[in-house]
Design an enzyme around this catalytic site. Structure first.
Site, short mmCIF file in Angstrom:
data_model
loop_
_atom_site.label_atom_id
_atom_site.label_comp_id
_atom_site.label_asym_id
_atom_site.label_seq_id
_atom_site.Cartn_x
_atom_site.Cartn_y
_atom_site.Cartn_z
N GLU A 143 8.11 38.59 -7.22
CA GLU A 143 6.89 38.20 -6.51
C GLU A 143 7.25 37.41 -5.26
OE1 GLU A 143 2.63 35.84 -7.10
OE2 GLU A 143 4.32 35.34 -8.40
N ASP A 178 1.07 39.62 -4.51
CA ASP A 178 0.05 38.60 -4.43
C ASP A 178 -0.66 38.70 -3.07
OD1 ASP A 178 -1.22 35.98 -3.93
OD2 ASP A 178 -0.28 35.41 -5.83
N GLU A 240 -5.33 34.59 -10.21
CA GLU A 240 -4.43 33.44 -10.06
C GLU A 240 -4.97 32.53 -8.96
OE1 GLU A 240 0.37 32.74 -10.04
OE2 GLU A 240 -0.51 33.73 -8.30
#
Length: 263
Positions: A143, A178, A240
């Site tokens: 990530e 993300d 998130e």
């Protein structure tokens, strides 16, 4: 996309960790995720998931001492033995708990460290982790994390993650993309998804700025969901974000996203 996953490291923080599983279920989620479940025995995690009728998308390898600013150590020159010692322990935990994928944090660049040496160490360590994970049927995730969230994090740009996945050369190494972090560094998340959809295992969302619920910032989430559908993304979208108030009070955005996208 299959629906939304509750990131119970961010959501339901008003509750003890063990109670967040049931809270996520009661809020309508059928998948959860968490960055570090090691405070709970693996068998307890599996039992909580079973009792609540939940699946789990992903967790992480140990990130180190967060209080000391550690954010993983896969790329750190002085932590090679420590990283490799953590691999088997982490994977055994994942198998026992029923976790299909582990995010492997690269770490924060030490002052004066040679970026090229760090890259070589990172690739070598990730190959070791990927090989061990493949033997256990576990995916390893990368990530990219923006420097605005973690200063000097080693893998910031999604294109760096693509390069790493290519060099590692293992089919069980995938991308945790993300949208918030990509937006933070000025990357186009929609173009990236279209160009690299085949590498993406999981997607995280939070609005920018603020890292709160979708609809509190500038990101066009309708366009995001449409883009994911266009590339036939078959995974979950992880929530998130930091709720501006209570977790439940902030979930109205999910109903507005449409019944077909609700987990």
């Amino acid at each position: 996309m299959k629906g939304f996953s509750a990131h119970i490291g961010y959501l339901f923080q008003e509750l003890p960790l063990e109670h967040r599983f049931a809270a996520a279920r009661d809020a309508g989620f059928r998948m959860v995720e968490h960055p570090s479940l090691y405070a709970l025995p693996a068998t307890r995690v599996r039992q909580l998931l079973s009792d609540c009728g939940l699946g789990i998308v992903q967790s992480s390898f140990p990130a180190g001492d967060i209080a000391r600013g550690e954010k993983g150590f896969a790329a750190l020159p002085d932590e090679i033995e420590r990283f490799r010692a953590s691999v088997s322990v982490s994977l055994d935990y994942a198998v026992q708990a029923g976790i299909p994928a582990l995010h492997c944090m690269a770490g924060v660049r030490p002052p004066g460290a040679d970026p090229e040496r760090m890259w070589d160490i990172y690739i070598a360590n990730m190959r070791v982790a990927a090989e061990a994970a493949a033997e256990r049927g576990v995916l390893v995730l990368i990530e990219p994390i923006s420097s605005g969230s973690i200063a000097d994090y080693f893998i910031e740009d999604p294109l760096e993650a693509v390069r790493a996945i290519t060099e590692i050369g293992a089919s069980n190494v995938r991308l945790l993309f993300d949208v918030f972090h990509a937006t933070m560094i000025g990357s186009d998340p929609f173009a990236f998804i279209r160009d690299h959809a085949a590498l993406i295992y999981h997607v995280h969302i939070a609005d920018h700025p603020g890292r709160h619920e979708p609809g509190t910032g500038i990101i066009d989430f309708d366009r995001l969901y449409t883009t994911l559908e266009e590339v036939h993304y078959d995974g979950f979208v992880g929530c998130e974000y930091s709720p501006r108030g209570g977790t439940l009070e902030g979930l109205g955005w999910m109903k507005r996203a449409g019944a077909s996208r609700h987990a």
